[in-house]
Design an enzyme around this catalytic site. Structure first.
Site, short mmCIF file in Angstrom:
data_model
loop_
_atom_site.label_atom_id
_atom_site.label_comp_id
_atom_site.label_asym_id
_atom_site.label_seq_id
_atom_site.Cartn_x
_atom_site.Cartn_y
_atom_site.Cartn_z
N THR A 133 0.82 -1.21 0.00
CA THR A 133 0.00 0.00 0.00
C THR A 133 0.86 1.26 0.00
O THR A 133 2.00 1.23 0.48
CB THR A 133 -0.89 -0.01 1.27
OG1 THR A 133 -1.44 1.29 1.47
CG2 THR A 133 -0.10 -0.35 2.52
N ASP A 134 0.29 2.36 -0.46
CA ASP A 134 1.00 3.65 -0.40
C ASP A 134 1.06 4.18 1.03
O ASP A 134 1.82 5.11 1.32
CB ASP A 134 0.34 4.68 -1.33
CG ASP A 134 -1.12 5.01 -0.97
OD1 ASP A 134 -1.69 4.38 -0.06
OD2 ASP A 134 -1.70 5.90 -1.62
P1 NAD Z 1 -9.47 -7.41 2.32
O1 NAD Z 1 -9.44 -7.12 3.79
O2 NAD Z 1 -10.70 -7.14 1.54
O3 NAD Z 1 -9.10 -8.94 2.06
C1 NAD Z 1 -8.08 -9.60 2.75
C2 NAD Z 1 -8.22 -11.10 2.50
O4 NAD Z 1 -7.13 -11.78 3.19
C3 NAD Z 1 -9.52 -11.69 3.03
O5 NAD Z 1 -10.08 -12.57 2.06
C4 NAD Z 1 -9.10 -12.46 4.28
O6 NAD Z 1 -9.92 -13.60 4.55
C5 NAD Z 1 -7.67 -12.88 3.91
N1 NAD Z 1 -6.83 -13.13 5.09
C6 NAD Z 1 -6.71 -12.32 6.19
N2 NAD Z 1 -5.87 -12.89 7.08
C7 NAD Z 1 -5.46 -14.07 6.53
C8 NAD Z 1 -4.58 -15.10 6.95
N3 NAD Z 1 -3.95 -15.04 8.15
N4 NAD Z 1 -4.37 -16.15 6.14
C9 NAD Z 1 -5.00 -16.22 4.93
N5 NAD Z 1 -5.86 -15.29 4.48
C10 NAD Z 1 -6.07 -14.22 5.28
O7 NAD Z 1 -8.21 -6.62 1.72
P2 NAD Z 1 -8.06 -5.92 0.30
O8 NAD Z 1 -8.60 -4.55 0.38
O9 NAD Z 1 -8.53 -6.84 -0.75
O10 NAD Z 1 -6.47 -5.80 0.24
C11 NAD Z 1 -5.66 -6.83 -0.33
C12 NAD Z 1 -4.21 -6.44 -0.25
O11 NAD Z 1 -4.00 -5.20 -0.94
C13 NAD Z 1 -3.72 -6.18 1.19
O12 NAD Z 1 -2.42 -6.70 1.30
C14 NAD Z 1 -3.73 -4.67 1.32
O13 NAD Z 1 -2.74 -4.25 2.24
C15 NAD Z 1 -3.38 -4.26 -0.09
N6 NAD Z 1 -3.89 -2.93 -0.52
C16 NAD Z 1 -5.21 -2.61 -0.34
C17 NAD Z 1 -5.68 -1.38 -0.80
C18 NAD Z 1 -7.13 -1.00 -0.68
O14 NAD Z 1 -7.50 0.13 -1.04
N7 NAD Z 1 -8.02 -1.88 -0.23
C19 NAD Z 1 -4.80 -0.48 -1.42
C20 NAD Z 1 -3.45 -0.85 -1.58
C21 NAD Z 1 -3.02 -2.08 -1.13
#
Ligand code: NAD
Ligand code: TYD
Length: 352
Positions: A133-134
């Site tokens: 993430t940023d």
């Molecule tokens: P989210 O919270 O919607 O989904 C996370 C997923 O990870 C879920 O399906 C959850 O069940 C799974 N998970 C959590 N803990 C776990 C574990 N211990 N073992 C296995 N699975 C596990 O998150 P997202 O918004 O889809 O983000 C996905 C990735 O992108 C993350 O790494 C986040 O840091 C990164 N990110 C998100 C954004 C955003 O705007 N949402 C922006 C930049 C980066």
């Protein structure tokens, strides 16, 4: 050829898996613990599709990760799994430290063991793609230039600190052991299947339910917003052509304040689902600010464009219209997420 995807039942992970299988027959194995944020219904259209295998499990379980790597022999691991909500990290940071730091460490060590045993050609082609993430870069003032890949890390929340730690682990596993890693740092995503605890889906579902639209502080905090399928296409581009050991910032060239975002959502709802009581803007309510709330994030996405030719396909105007329309078209998804019924569905479908 196979990809191992962690967190593929979450918001961005499920969009990535669905997008990938629309244009490729390369199989995907999804490993996801199905926490509150994991929703197998997001992947329901892949039921019975031989290209997709779902495994319910925790990325911190080394034996399980070892077994999946040796059984499926993926050519890359794409790591989305995380605890991802800043407000939850403030009220309960423990799960963030475990999944985001220990989980990434476990995946790196399992990957290193697997990768070390590959032949020269497969070893050179193998990739660990870390999705970050940023927010690791900290907060900008109005005058600061946007985040470049060279920006110092200054994470401010337990969430961003745990992601920063995971980025450092990934970097070290490349530098010390030669593991072929790629890291992408992306701005705020929005789009279908977004859990309604985050700003945009929360505003849509609250507005439709006639509930208050809570805006933290003065509503002038700025984020860069990217439509989720553009994040998926950027990851594909980096996986395919990114230089090993490099990081790439991904953004939408679209900085907006929270208040502008909420106004846009209300205006679209006023057009697409007008309410007899008047504009949805009447529901906007300013509430107590988030502790340590970062003022501004902005992404300089020139490196990924220069090296890999990637630019977002959607503007905010097109992406937010698609997003609002998706929520209007999928009321049952919202109801099941809000009532927790999606978890019963998982139990039935998956015998969790
Ligand atoms: P989210 O919270 O919607 O989904 C996370 C997923 O990870 C879920 O399906 C959850 O069940 C799974 N998970 C959590 N803990 C776990 C574990 N211990 N073992 C296995 N699975 C596990 O998150 P997202 O918004 O889809 O983000 C996905 C990735 O992108 C993350 O790494 C986040 O840091 C990164 N990110 C998100 C954004 C955003 O705007 N949402 C922006 C930049 C980066
Ligand atoms: P969020 O979607 O939680 O993403 P992040 O904090 O990781 O950027 O929040 C986006 C912005 O919206 C952030 O500045 C906090 C603000 N916000 C509100 O004003 N009200 C809300 O109810 C939520 C969830 C967020």
């Amino acid at each position: 050829m196979t990809l191992l995807v962690t967190g593929g039942a979450g918001f961005i992970g499920s969009n990535f898996v669905l997008d990938w299988l629309k244009s490729s027959d390369e199989p995907i194995v999804t490993l996801d613990a199905l926490t509150y944020a994991g929703n197998l219904e997001n992947l329901a259209s892949l039921q019975g599709d031989a290209r997709h295998t779902f495994v319910k499990g925790d990325i911190c379980e080394r034996a399980l990760v070892d077994q999946l790597l040796s059984q499926h022999r993926p050519r890359a691991l794409i790591h989305f799994a995380a605890e991802s909500h800043v407000d939850r990290s403030i009220s309960g940071p423990g799960a963030f430290m475990r999944t985001n730091i220990e989980g990434t460490y476990t995946l790196l060590e399992a990957s290193r063991a697997y990768w070390s045993g590959l032949g020269d050609v497969d070893k050179a082609a193998w990739r660990f793609h870390h999705v970050s993430t940023d927010e690791v870069y900290g907060s900008l003032s109005e005058q600061d230039p946007p985040f470049a890949e060279t920006k110092t890390y200054e994470p401010n929340s337990p969430y961003s600190a745990s992601k920063a730690a995971s980025d450092h682990l990934v970097r070290a596993w490349h530098h010390t052991y030669g593991l072929p890693v790629l890291t992408t740092n992306c701005s705020n995503n929005y789009g279908p299947y977004h859990f309604p605890e985050k700003l945009i889906p929360l505003m849509i579902v609250n507005a439709l339910a006639g509930k208050a639209l809570p805006i933290y502080g003065d509503g002038k905090n700025v984020r860069d917003w990217l439509f989720v399928s553009d994040h998926a296409s950027a990851i594909r581009a980096v996986l395919q052509g990114g230089r090993v050991g490099e990081t790439y910032n991904i953004g939408g060239w679209n900085e907006m304040s929270n208040l502008e975002i909420v106004h846009t959502v209300c205006e679209l709802l006023d057009e697409l689902r007008p309410d007899a009581a008047g504009s949805y803007k009447r529901l906007i309510t300013f509430v107590k600010d988030r502790p340590g709330h970062d003022r501004r994030y902005a992404i300089d996405a020139r490196k990924i464009e220069r090296e890999l030719g990637w630019r977002p396909a959607e503007t905010f105007a097109t992406g937010i219209r698609k997003t609002v329309q998706w929520y209007l078209d999928h009321p049952e998804w919202v109801v099941r997420v809000q009532s927790g019924a999606y978890r019963d569905w998982v139990a039935q479908q998956y015998q969790a």
